[in-house]
Design a protein around this motif. Structure first.
Motif, PDB file in Angstrom:
ATOM      1  N   VAL A  24     -46.871  20.338  24.726  1.00  0.00           N
ATOM      2  CA  VAL A  24     -46.338  21.610  24.142  1.00  0.00           C
ATOM      3  C   VAL A  24     -45.549  22.276  25.304  1.00  0.00           C
ATOM      4  O   VAL A  24     -44.553  22.693  25.271  1.00  0.00           O
ATOM      5  CB  VAL A  24     -47.270  22.866  23.508  1.00  0.00           C
ATOM      6  CG1 VAL A  24     -46.751  23.954  23.146  1.00  0.00           C
ATOM      7  CG2 VAL A  24     -47.910  21.868  22.533  1.00  0.00           C
ATOM      8  N   MET A  25     -46.080  22.528  26.291  1.00  0.00           N
ATOM      9  CA  MET A  25     -45.610  23.089  27.626  1.00  0.00           C
ATOM     10  C   MET A  25     -44.147  22.182  27.888  1.00  0.00           C
ATOM     11  O   MET A  25     -43.003  22.739  28.483  1.00  0.00           O
ATOM     12  CB  MET A  25     -46.440  23.097  28.929  1.00  0.00           C
ATOM     13  CG  MET A  25     -47.452  24.203  28.588  1.00  0.00           C
ATOM     14  SD  MET A  25     -49.042  23.772  29.765  1.00  0.00           S
ATOM     15  CE  MET A  25     -48.339  24.105  31.214  1.00  0.00           C
ATOM     16  N   GLU A  26     -44.301  20.948  28.022  1.00  0.00           N
ATOM     17  CA  GLU A  26     -43.132  20.124  28.325  1.00  0.00           C
ATOM     18  C   GLU A  26     -42.160  20.465  27.442  1.00  0.00           C
ATOM     19  O   GLU A  26     -40.824  20.202  27.784  1.00  0.00           O
ATOM     20  CB  GLU A  26     -43.682  18.689  28.416  1.00  0.00           C
ATOM     21  CG  GLU A  26     -42.749  17.700  29.272  1.00  0.00           C
ATOM     22  CD  GLU A  26     -43.288  16.067  29.093  1.00  0.00           C
ATOM     23  OE1 GLU A  26     -43.264  15.598  30.248  1.00  0.00           O
ATOM     24  OE2 GLU A  26     -43.724  15.752  28.074  1.00  0.00           O
ATOM     25  N   LEU A  27     -42.470  20.422  26.124  1.00  0.00           N
ATOM     26  CA  LEU A  27     -41.307  20.946  25.041  1.00  0.00           C
ATOM     27  C   LEU A  27     -40.612  21.986  25.521  1.00  0.00           C
ATOM     28  O   LEU A  27     -39.317  22.210  25.208  1.00  0.00           O
ATOM     29  CB  LEU A  27     -42.181  20.887  23.842  1.00  0.00           C
ATOM     30  CG  LEU A  27     -41.034  20.931  22.684  1.00  0.00           C
ATOM     31  CD1 LEU A  27     -40.427  19.704  22.419  1.00  0.00           C
ATOM     32  CD2 LEU A  27     -41.822  21.406  21.248  1.00  0.00           C
ATOM     33  N   PHE A  28     -41.266  22.882  26.107  1.00  0.00           N
ATOM     34  CA  PHE A  28     -40.485  24.012  26.412  1.00  0.00           C
ATOM     35  C   PHE A  28     -39.926  24.140  27.790  1.00  0.00           C
ATOM     36  O   PHE A  28     -39.884  25.349  28.456  1.00  0.00           O
ATOM     37  CB  PHE A  28     -41.436  25.432  26.035  1.00  0.00           C
ATOM     38  CG  PHE A  28     -41.838  25.732  24.782  1.00  0.00           C
ATOM     39  CD1 PHE A  28     -40.954  26.799  23.944  1.00  0.00           C
ATOM     40  CD2 PHE A  28     -42.458  24.973  23.814  1.00  0.00           C
ATOM     41  CE1 PHE A  28     -40.894  27.163  22.625  1.00  0.00           C
ATOM     42  CE2 PHE A  28     -42.733  25.458  22.599  1.00  0.00           C
ATOM     43  CZ  PHE A  28     -42.026  26.403  22.126  1.00  0.00           C
ATOM     44  N   LYS A  32     -40.132  21.254  34.146  1.00  0.00           N
ATOM     45  CA  LYS A  32     -38.723  21.070  34.824  1.00  0.00           C
ATOM     46  C   LYS A  32     -38.416  22.638  35.644  1.00  0.00           C
ATOM     47  O   LYS A  32     -37.500  22.665  36.386  1.00  0.00           O
ATOM     48  CB  LYS A  32     -37.448  21.117  33.932  1.00  0.00           C
ATOM     49  CG  LYS A  32     -37.574  19.603  33.124  1.00  0.00           C
ATOM     50  CD  LYS A  32     -36.445  19.745  32.072  1.00  0.00           C
ATOM     51  CE  LYS A  32     -36.546  18.450  31.155  1.00  0.00           C
ATOM     52  NZ  LYS A  32     -35.504  18.338  30.134  1.00  0.00           N
ATOM     53  N   MET A  33     -39.441  23.432  35.705  1.00  0.00           N
ATOM     54  CA  MET A  33     -39.202  24.772  36.157  1.00  0.00           C
ATOM     55  C   MET A  33     -39.213  24.778  37.648  1.00  0.00           C
ATOM     56  O   MET A  33     -38.264  25.313  38.216  1.00  0.00           O
ATOM     57  CB  MET A  33     -40.319  25.760  35.851  1.00  0.00           C
ATOM     58  CG  MET A  33     -40.359  26.129  34.422  1.00  0.00           C
ATOM     59  SD  MET A  33     -41.904  27.153  33.873  1.00  0.00           S
ATOM     60  CE  MET A  33     -42.178  28.073  35.256  1.00  0.00           C
ATOM     61  N   THR A  34     -39.981  23.517  38.252  1.00  0.00           N
ATOM     62  CA  THR A  34     -39.752  23.452  39.905  1.00  0.00           C
ATOM     63  C   THR A  34     -39.164  22.430  40.331  1.00  0.00           C
ATOM     64  O   THR A  34     -39.056  22.132  41.481  1.00  0.00           O
ATOM     65  CB  THR A  34     -41.309  23.420  40.148  1.00  0.00           C
ATOM     66  OG1 THR A  34     -41.929  22.214  39.679  1.00  0.00           O
ATOM     67  CG2 THR A  34     -42.238  24.490  39.911  1.00  0.00           C
ATOM     68  N   ALA A  35     -38.497  21.689  39.347  1.00  0.00           N
ATOM     69  CA  ALA A  35     -37.578  20.476  39.973  1.00  0.00           C
ATOM     70  C   ALA A  35     -36.430  21.214  40.610  1.00  0.00           C
ATOM     71  O   ALA A  35     -35.700  22.271  40.221  1.00  0.00           O
ATOM     72  CB  ALA A  35     -37.036  19.740  38.741  1.00  0.00           C
ATOM     73  N   GLY A  53     -35.272  25.400  40.886  1.00  0.00           N
ATOM     74  CA  GLY A  53     -35.207  25.163  39.302  1.00  0.00           C
ATOM     75  C   GLY A  53     -35.204  26.341  38.540  1.00  0.00           C
ATOM     76  O   GLY A  53     -35.310  27.505  39.098  1.00  0.00           O
ATOM     77  N   LYS A  54     -35.243  26.156  37.422  1.00  0.00           N
ATOM     78  CA  LYS A  54     -35.090  27.141  36.560  1.00  0.00           C
ATOM     79  C   LYS A  54     -36.418  28.018  36.455  1.00  0.00           C
ATOM     80  O   LYS A  54     -37.548  27.596  36.744  1.00  0.00           O
ATOM     81  CB  LYS A  54     -35.044  26.550  35.065  1.00  0.00           C
ATOM     82  CG  LYS A  54     -34.887  27.647  33.793  1.00  0.00           C
ATOM     83  CD  LYS A  54     -34.830  26.893  32.496  1.00  0.00           C
ATOM     84  CE  LYS A  54     -34.694  28.016  31.524  1.00  0.00           C
ATOM     85  NZ  LYS A  54     -34.593  27.341  30.240  1.00  0.00           N
ATOM     86  N   GLY A  55     -36.282  29.265  36.423  1.00  0.00           N
ATOM     87  CA  GLY A  55     -37.379  30.224  36.722  1.00  0.00           C
ATOM     88  C   GLY A  55     -38.140  30.416  35.336  1.00  0.00           C
ATOM     89  O   GLY A  55     -37.759  29.845  34.381  1.00  0.00           O
ATOM     90  N   ILE A  56     -39.205  31.393  35.528  1.00  0.00           N
ATOM     91  CA  ILE A  56     -39.991  31.497  34.181  1.00  0.00           C
ATOM     92  C   ILE A  56     -39.112  32.465  33.026  1.00  0.00           C
ATOM     93  O   ILE A  56     -38.945  33.450  33.626  1.00  0.00           O
ATOM     94  CB  ILE A  56     -41.396  32.301  34.540  1.00  0.00           C
ATOM     95  CG1 ILE A  56     -42.069  31.042  35.448  1.00  0.00           C
ATOM     96  CG2 ILE A  56     -42.109  32.197  33.373  1.00  0.00           C
ATOM     97  CD1 ILE A  56     -43.415  31.871  36.126  1.00  0.00           C
ATOM     98  N   GLY A  57     -39.257  32.076  32.078  1.00  0.00           N
ATOM     99  CA  GLY A  57     -38.498  32.690  31.255  1.00  0.00           C
ATOM    100  C   GLY A  57     -39.336  33.233  30.047  1.00  0.00           C
ATOM    101  O   GLY A  57     -40.646  32.756  30.138  1.00  0.00           O
ATOM    102  N   GLU A  59     -39.625  32.430  27.051  1.00  0.00           N
ATOM    103  CA  GLU A  59     -40.295  31.394  26.163  1.00  0.00           C
ATOM    104  C   GLU A  59     -41.420  30.779  26.821  1.00  0.00           C
ATOM    105  O   GLU A  59     -42.383  30.451  26.210  1.00  0.00           O
ATOM    106  CB  GLU A  59     -39.333  30.338  25.884  1.00  0.00           C
ATOM    107  CG  GLU A  59     -38.949  29.402  26.961  1.00  0.00           C
ATOM    108  CD  GLU A  59     -37.537  29.920  27.684  1.00  0.00           C
ATOM    109  OE1 GLU A  59     -37.053  29.314  28.489  1.00  0.00           O
ATOM    110  OE2 GLU A  59     -37.458  31.272  27.522  1.00  0.00           O
ATOM    111  N   HIS A  60     -41.637  30.604  28.078  1.00  0.00           N
ATOM    112  CA  HIS A  60     -42.707  30.178  28.832  1.00  0.00           C
ATOM    113  C   HIS A  60     -43.725  31.082  28.852  1.00  0.00           C
ATOM    114  O   HIS A  60     -45.058  30.475  28.482  1.00  0.00           O
ATOM    115  CB  HIS A  60     -42.642  29.785  30.268  1.00  0.00           C
ATOM    116  CG  HIS A  60     -41.195  28.977  30.505  1.00  0.00           C
ATOM    117  ND1 HIS A  60     -40.326  29.222  31.770  1.00  0.00           N
ATOM    118  CD2 HIS A  60     -40.986  27.830  29.900  1.00  0.00           C
ATOM    119  CE1 HIS A  60     -39.217  28.396  31.377  1.00  0.00           C
ATOM    120  NE2 HIS A  60     -39.520  27.372  30.426  1.00  0.00           N
TER     121      HIS A  60
END
Length: 311
Positions: A24-28, A32-35, A53-57, A59-60
Motif C-alpha cells: 500500500v505504501m509503495e502504491l502511494f 520513492k521518497m528517498t531515491a 527525492g520527493k518529500g512527504i506529501g 497522501e503519505h
C-alpha cells in the motif's frame, strides 16, 4: 478454537500484514521518497549534486494514518491486556524452572544435548532414552515450559501426550497408586501450582476418566436477605487427591478439626430449566469421624459430608 492455533497463525498474519502495508505504501510512492532525483531522470551531469527525492506529501500522511488504524490500532487493547495478564510463565514458574535446570541431574548426562539434533526412531518404535533419563510430572499445560526453560523431560505436554496418566496421578487417592504411575513413567520430580488444584482440576479429572463433581461441586444457599448465593463445596475425595496433598497441605499429614460439615440439600430448577442444589441445612463437627458417624444415622441420600475450603 484453541489458543495454540492463534499463536501458530500469528506469525503468518504478521508477515502478510507487513507485506500488505508495504504494498500500500509503495502504491502511494513511499518507496520513492528517498531515491535521488538523478536516478529518476537519468540525465543529470555527473558533477552536479543530486537533489533529494520527493518529500512527504499529504497522501503519505493519509496512508500512514489509514494503515495505523487498520492494522495496528485494533491490537493495542489486546496487547495492553496481555501485558497486564500475561499468558506465559509467571516469575515463580520461571524461577522454579531455572532452579531445576541448574540444580537437578541432566537427564542425558550432557547439558549440550538439549541443542543437538537426534535421529528419529523407526516408525512404530519409541525413542531409546539413556538410563540417566527421567521425567518431570506436571499438568500438560506446562510441558513446553519445562522443556524450554528447565531443559527437562515433561511427562505430559501441550500436544496432550501423557495427559491421561498425569490426570490419574494428580487425582490419585493414595500414595501407592500415585507412586505406581511415577515409577511407570520414570518420574523423579513433580511441579504443581495453584491453578492445578483449582482452575485446571476439572480437566485433570476428565482426562483421568472421572467426574469432576466427585471432588467438588457448586451449591446454592440463601443469605439473610433471602437471596440465592452460589458457593463451592468440597468432597472428601478432593482432599485425598495427590494434588491437594502436595499443594494445599504441603505434603504433610493434616487432620481436619472443626471444619467438617454435613449438609442437606434439595434439588431444584431455575426459571431457565437448569437443575441446581440448594443447601437446606448445615451442621459443623469437631472431627471428620463425628461427621461420618452422624451421616450413618441419616435416612436420606440428600446429605453430604463436605468442607467449605480447599485448605
Amino acid at each position: 478454537g484453541q489458543r495454540r492455533f492463534a499463536y501458530y497463525l500469528s506469525v503468518n498474519v504478521a508477515l502478510l500484514s507487513g507485506y500488505f502495508c508495504w504494498k500500500v505504501m509503495e502504491l502511494f510512492g513511499v518507496g520513492k521518497m528517498t531515491a535521488p532525483a538523478e536516478e529518476k531522470r537519468g540525465k543529470k551531469r555527473r558533477d552536479k549534486k543530486p537533489s533529494a527525492g520527493k518529500g512527504i506529501g499529504a497522501e503519505h500522511v493519509l496512508v500512514a494514518i489509514v494503515l495505523f488504524f487498520l492494522v495496528f490500532f485494533p491490537n493495542i487493547g489486546a496487547a495492553t491486556a496481555t501485558a497486564e495478564h500475561p499468558r506465559g510463565p509467571t516469575e515463580d514458574w520461571h524461577e522454579s524452572l531455572v532452579w531445576m535446570r541448574d540444580n537437578t541431574p541432566d537427564p542425558f548426562g550432557n547439558p549440550d544435548f538439549y541443542y543437538e539434533l537426534y535421529q528419529s526412531p523407526p516408525e512404530g518404535a519409541g525413542y531409546d532414552f539413556p538410563a540417566s533419563a527421567y521425567g518431570v510430572m506436571s499438568w500438560w499445560d506446562y510441558g513446553h515450559w519445562i522443556t524450554e526453560i528447565a531443559h527437562r523431560i515433561p511427562n505430559s505436554n501441550p500436544f496432550q501426550a501423557g495427559a491421561s496418566l498425569a490426570g490419574k496421578y494428580f487425582t490419585a487417592q493414595d500414595e501407592d497408586s500415585a507412586n505406581e504411575i511415577m515409577d511407570r513413567l520414570d518420574s523423579r520430580y513433580v511441579i504443581i501450582d495453584s491453578d492445578i488444584v483449582m482452575e485446571k482440576f476439572h480437566a485433570m479429572a476428565t482426562f483421568a476418566g472421572k467426574e469432576p463433581e466427585r471432588y467438588f461441586e457448586k451449591y446454592y444457599q440463601r443469605d439473610e436477605d433471602g437471596e440465592l448465593k452460589s458457593m463451592l463445596i468440597f468432597y472428601p475425595d478432593y482432599y485425598r487427591c495427590m494434588c491437594s496433598r502436595l499443594y494445599n497441605f504441603g505434603g504433610r499429614a493434616v487432620v481436619p478439626r472443626g471444619s467438617t460439615w454435613v449438609i442437606s440439600w434439595e434439588g431444584k430448577w431455575n426459571e431457565g430449566g437448569d437443575f441446581y442444589k440448594e443447601i437446606s441445612s448445615a451442621e459443623s463437627f469437631a472431627s471428620y469421624e463425628e461427621g461420618e458417624e452422624y451421616l450413618k444415622g441419616v435416612d436420606s441420600e440428600n446429605y453430604e459430608i463436605v468442607g467449605a475450603s480447599p485448605f
